[in-house]
Design a protein around this motif. Structure first.
Motif, PDB file in Angstrom:
ATOM      1  N   GLY A  25       0.815  -1.210   0.000  1.00 16.73           N
ATOM      2  CA  GLY A  25       0.000   0.000   0.000  1.00 16.73           C
ATOM      3  C   GLY A  25       0.850   1.261   0.000  1.00 16.73           C
ATOM      4  O   GLY A  25       0.560   2.221  -0.728  1.00 16.73           O
ATOM      5  N   ILE A  26       1.917   1.254   0.801  1.00 16.14           N
ATOM      6  CA  ILE A  26       2.814   2.414   0.851  1.00 16.14           C
ATOM      7  C   ILE A  26       3.484   2.627  -0.497  1.00 16.14           C
ATOM      8  O   ILE A  26       3.579   3.754  -1.012  1.00 16.14           O
ATOM      9  N   LEU A  72       0.973   4.062  -3.068  1.00 16.05           N
ATOM     10  CA  LEU A  72       0.757   5.493  -2.876  1.00 16.05           C
ATOM     11  C   LEU A  72       1.920   6.303  -3.454  1.00 16.05           C
ATOM     12  O   LEU A  72       1.724   7.353  -4.063  1.00 16.05           O
ATOM     13  N   SER A  73       3.132   5.774  -3.270  1.00 12.80           N
ATOM     14  CA  SER A  73       4.309   6.460  -3.815  1.00 12.80           C
ATOM     15  C   SER A  73       4.303   6.428  -5.337  1.00 12.80           C
ATOM     16  O   SER A  73       4.587   7.431  -5.993  1.00 12.80           O
ATOM     17  N   MET A 104       1.821   6.270  -7.322  1.00 19.73           N
ATOM     18  CA  MET A 104       0.772   7.144  -7.856  1.00 19.73           C
ATOM     19  C   MET A 104       1.061   8.620  -7.600  1.00 19.73           C
ATOM     20  O   MET A 104       0.269   9.479  -7.964  1.00 19.73           O
ATOM     21  N   LEU A 143       1.099  10.107  -4.734  1.00 17.35           N
ATOM     22  CA  LEU A 143       0.309  10.645  -3.623  1.00 17.35           C
ATOM     23  C   LEU A 143       1.138  10.794  -2.353  1.00 17.35           C
ATOM     24  O   LEU A 143       0.725  11.492  -1.424  1.00 17.35           O
ATOM     25  N   TYR A 144       2.272  10.125  -2.326  1.00 13.06           N
ATOM     26  CA  TYR A 144       3.102  10.190  -1.112  1.00 13.06           C
ATOM     27  C   TYR A 144       4.543   9.965  -1.523  1.00 13.06           C
ATOM     28  O   TYR A 144       4.881   8.912  -2.093  1.00 13.06           O
TER      29      TYR A 144
END
Length: 507
Positions: free
Chosen positions: A242-243, A246-247, A249, A251-252
């Protein structure tokens, strides 16, 4: 009794290894080579990351290198918790140590391959392997003795000497190869040390008798434990996935700062969750519950001690490399050699410290465990008081005498001898038998939190003035020591209620 303790109880008359059970010899040499591999790589880690790419390093700045170092050393101890659980519920201590040693060896040899991917993959393998080996080999030492065996503390002291023989030799061999020939050759040498340790462990395995095997009740619960293990692996992979998603995409942003934040949240959740779970279980007896409170107090002491003590591989290592005069007889001493000083002092000072405890004990004046923890914290703080002077002397850019670091490590060694063996032995005494390896993991969780905080604090060493940086560490260490001095009376009464002696003779 923990799994294997019955075998330990039968070892009362076994004096074949310097007056101790012969199995101690196996565990002594296995741990010696495992610590050789760990400290050999640790001595090089920050130096390799901060070295220029033209010199074969990664070219990272001090802040980034210290954070990565802190995350790695913290994880090495954090995974002792699942490693202890796996031993208690799935493999037994004996098999866990073997599997862990093999994985550690693969990790070091992976780091011997140039490339960022191999570097991080190797660190990950070492983390996993150490989690399986480190807590369980210590539990097996405890299983060699019955709870009332007077040789128990002395046995841990001998075991501790094996740790420090490996820690002394490793920076000299791996450090020389890494700094003077090739970084990756130094990492490979650490792997060779671990392979030798596993050969010793297997060849001398018969000396361990029946200790370290999976207990019958754990065998019966193995299918349920296996399912729980699978759920844990799946949840971990889902979190990491999940982390990463997010990276990917956008987003983080994943970097050392955000990873540190994520890890700090996870670490706090683990500590709060673990102690919350322990203190809310209804099946503990009154005696076991009192012992759990003592374990919590020792945990706090371990965190504060290792926050300061583990600056050795980061900020103190960098100080040795950049601010210390290392010329000797026309040669330049590798900065990593300073990592051997602590272990050298262990050899020379440990008998003296043990003699003092024995002398005080004969007069019924042996300090209690909280007093020894307080002494250890004050000594490590005084070491950083010395570093305030060293950093002030180097503020103009001049290289300072190596004796500053020698004196610092002397004080740190005195602190270590009054705290670390005491805590290690105490955990094996206090641990409820049904979760003996898990409780050893709790001790190493204290090391994990301390190492993470050590790396976080060290990340500021490049931006703060030296006296301010070292002064901060000195202040929190000494204040923590004073807390233990003030708590000594209540702590001693709690120990008496827990029906256990926590004197530190023989450490």
């Amino acid at each position: 009794m923990a799994p294997g303790h019955a075998g330990g109880a039968l070892a009362v008359n076994d004096t074949r290894f310097f007056g101790h059970p012969v199995g101690l010899g196996n565990l002594f040499f296995t741990e010696m080579f495992e610590r050789f591999s760990y400290y050999g790589m640790r001595a090089l880690l920050v130096l390799f990351m901060t070295a220029e790419t033209a010199n074969g390093g990664l070219g990272y700045d001090v802040a980034k290198s210290a954070l990565i170092y802190g995350l790695y050393t913290s994880l090495v101890y954090l995974v002792n918790l699942p490693g202890g659980w796996i031993a208690d519920r799935l493999l037994g201590q004996r098999k866990s140590v073997l599997v862990g040693g093999i994985i550690i060896s693969l990790g070091h040899f992976t780091m011997a391959v140039p490339g960022i991917a191999a570097f991080y993959a190797g660190l990950g393998l070492i983390v996993i392997g150490t989690g399986l080996l480190k807590p369980n080999i210590s539990v097996m030492v405890g299983q060699l003795y019955s709870e009332k065996d007077a040789r128990r503390d002395a046995g841990f002291t001998i075991f501790y000497m094996g740790i420090n023989i490996g820690a002394f030799a490793a920076p000299l061999i791996c450090g020389y190869l890494g700094e003077n020939i090739n970084w990756h050759l130094g990492f490979a040498a650490a792997g060779v040390g671990m392979v030798i340790g596993m050969i010793v462990y297997v060849v001398m395995g018969r000396n361990l008798g029946e200790i370290g095997h999976l207990a019958p009740d754990a065998q019966a619960e193995k299918p349920a434990s296996t399912r729980l293990f699978g759920i844990g692996i799946a949840a971990t992979l889902a979190l990491l996935g999940g982390i990463y998603a997010l990276s990917a995409m956008g987003l983080y942003a994943l970097n050392e700062t955000t990873i540190t934040r994520i890890y700090s949240v996870i670490l706090v959740a683990i500590v709060v969750g673990l102690f919350g779970w322990l203190f809310t279980r209804k099946y503990w007896t009154d005696l076991e519950r009192k012992r759990l409170y003592l374990i919590g107090l020792l945990f706090f002491g371990a965190v504060m001690f290792f926050l300061a003590f583990e600056q050795a591989g980061s900020s103190l290592n960098i100080f040795a490399n950049e601010n210390t005069e290392r010329g000797f007889l026309g040669l330049e001493i590798p900065a990593s050699f300073f990592q051997s000083i602590n272990a050298l002092f262990i050899f020379t000072i440990a008998p003296l410290v043990a003699g003092i405890w024995l002398w005080l004990g004969r007069r019924n004046q042996d300090p209690s465990s909280p007093v020894k923890f307080g002494i250890g914290l004050v000594f490590v703080g005084l070491g950083f008081v010395v570093m305030i002077g060293a950093s002030a002397a180097s503020a103009s850019g001049a290289l300072v005498s190596p004796m500053w670091l020698v004196l610092t490590y002397l004080l740190h060694t005195l602190g270590e001898l009054t705290l670390s063996p005491v805590g290690l032995s105490a955990m094996t005494k206090l641990a409820p038998a049904r979760v003996s390896s898990l409780m050893m993991g709790v001790w190493f969780l204290g090391s994990s939190v301390g190492n993470f905080l050590a790396g976080f604090v060290a990340s500021f060493s490049g931006s703060l003035e030296g006296p301010s940086f070292f002064g901060f560490i000195a202040a929190i260490s000494i204040l923590s020591g004073l807390v233990f001095f003030f708590a000594a009376g209540p702590f001693k009464r709690m120990m008496e209620k827990a029906e256990i002696s926590m004197g530190g003779r023989g450490h």
